[in-house]
Design an enzyme around this catalytic site. Structure first.
Site, PDB file in Angstrom:
ATOM      1  N   TYR A  58      -2.617  -1.219   9.915  1.00 16.16           N
ATOM      2  CA  TYR A  58      -2.679  -1.609   8.502  1.00 16.16           C
ATOM      3  C   TYR A  58      -1.386  -1.246   7.777  1.00 16.16           C
ATOM      4  O   TYR A  58      -0.799  -2.079   7.074  1.00 16.16           O
ATOM      5  CB  TYR A  58      -3.872  -0.924   7.839  1.00 16.16           C
ATOM      6  CG  TYR A  58      -3.966  -1.171   6.359  1.00 16.16           C
ATOM      7  CD1 TYR A  58      -4.474  -2.371   5.861  1.00 16.16           C
ATOM      8  CD2 TYR A  58      -3.559  -0.194   5.439  1.00 16.16           C
ATOM      9  CE1 TYR A  58      -4.558  -2.600   4.494  1.00 16.16           C
ATOM     10  CE2 TYR A  58      -3.644  -0.423   4.079  1.00 16.16           C
ATOM     11  CZ  TYR A  58      -4.146  -1.617   3.607  1.00 16.16           C
ATOM     12  OH  TYR A  58      -4.228  -1.842   2.247  1.00 16.16           O
TER      13      TYR A  58
ATOM     14  N   SER B  19       0.837  -1.197   0.000  1.00 16.10           N
ATOM     15  CA  SER B  19       0.000   0.000   0.000  1.00 16.10           C
ATOM     16  C   SER B  19       0.871   1.246   0.000  1.00 16.10           C
ATOM     17  O   SER B  19       1.901   1.288   0.678  1.00 16.10           O
ATOM     18  CB  SER B  19      -0.910   0.035   1.229  1.00 16.10           C
ATOM     19  OG  SER B  19      -1.627   1.256   1.300  1.00 16.10           O
TER      20      SER B  19
END
Length: 313
Positions: free
Chosen positions: A200, A187
């Site tokens: 995350y 990400s």
């Protein structure tokens, strides 16, 4: 004085060469077809099958279609059989390739023995580790996560453990055949410390470092391993934001990301996300971490969720 002038001249030349080299490397991103060419048979030369986790929708689904369009049979994995069956039907009808459905809940501990049994006889040339979960729908501080213990377990199991386990299952066959491709979806927000997404983002940094280390270990075995770290993609995780120059549709992002497959051990997957990453790195963390910015982010996500629940656009 002459010595000082010589030192300064040498220093200036070194800086110029350094940044000139970085610019040349960056400029290649504008011309992927010429700078990172792939033959039409590249993917099928790796093996007959591609395995994609989290393939029922979004980016995983798009990778399944893209690899089938390039001549590969595909194994699609997710926890919802009905959705997988529909995706399998659509891929088969559009591409004519064989699609194998494997139902797998990656948040559970016992799913990997089933996966290994299901694909043990397949010649897997491409693995796409796409599965990933957020700890919360609305970004929040670590201790404010709803059911924090469950959130920790889910993020570790899906974003970290699954990555390692799938590589453990599939990498030996690639090493034996001395060829293969592993694409691990990271990400863009893991490129810098990201409050409200702390758990995350940390899990996705693991994806990057694991991929880079694994590539160093197995590159000389003919295996290509790449971490792809996108920013905005219009998926459920991003609350289906309207596509624009920065927020890409999953299908568009995947087609672009495959053009950069040989561009290095980590890419942002597209030119616009690469530029966005550079811009974000130029902003002081003090600004990105300010209470004002964090509150605006929370408010924006809350508004998007409210619109979804009310059926607004």
């Amino acid at each position: 004085m002459d010595l000082l002038e010589a030192i300064l001249t040498l220093l200036g030349a070194t800086v110029l060469v350094y940044y000139g080299g970085k610019f040349v490397l960056f400029s290649r991103m504008f011309f992927p077809k010429w700078c990172f060419p792939l033959s039409k048979t590249f993917f099928t030369s790796m093996g007959e099958w591609a395995v994609i986790t989290g393939a029922s929708e979004g980016v995983g689904r798009a990778y399944a279609f893209a690899l089938a369009e390039r001549g590969m049979n595909v194994v699609i994995m997710s926890r919802t059989k009905a959705t997988l069956d529909q995706v399998a039907k659509e891929i088969g009808e559009k591409t004519g390739r064989t699609v194998k459905v494997v139902v797998a809940d990656f948040s559970k501990e016992n799913t990997f023995a089933t996966i290994e049994e299901e694909i043990k006889d397949l010649n897997v040339g491409v693995l796409v580790n796409n599965i990933g979960v957020l700890p919360n729908i609305i970004p929040s501080r670590f201790l404010e996560s709803e059911d924090l213990d469950k959130a920790i377990t889910n993020v570790i199991n899906c974003n970290v453990k699954t990555l390692c386990k799938m590589c453990k299952i599939i990498l030996p066959g690639m090493e034996n055949r001395r060829k293969g491709v592993i694409i691990n979806i990271a990400s863009g927000i893991a490129s810098f410390p990201c409050p409200l997404y702390t758990l995350y983002a940390a899990s996705k940094i693991f994806v990057e470092r694991f991929s880079q280390g694994l590539q160093a270990e197995y590159k000389d075995r003919g295996i290509l391993i790449q971490a792809v770290a996108p920013f905005g993609i219009s998926t459920r995780m991003a609350h289906f934001q309207k596509a624009n120059i920065v927020t890409l549709l999953p299908e568009d992002f995947v087609q672009k990301s495959l053009q950069y497959l040989t561009a290095g051990e980590k890419t942002h997957g597209s030119l616009c996300h690469t530029i966005l990453g550079w811009l974000l790195h130029s902003i002081p963390l003090k600004v990105l971490h300010s209470e004002y910015v964090l509150q605006k982010l929370q408010n924006y996500i809350e508004k998007k969720i409210e619109q979804e629940e009310n059926g607004s656009t």
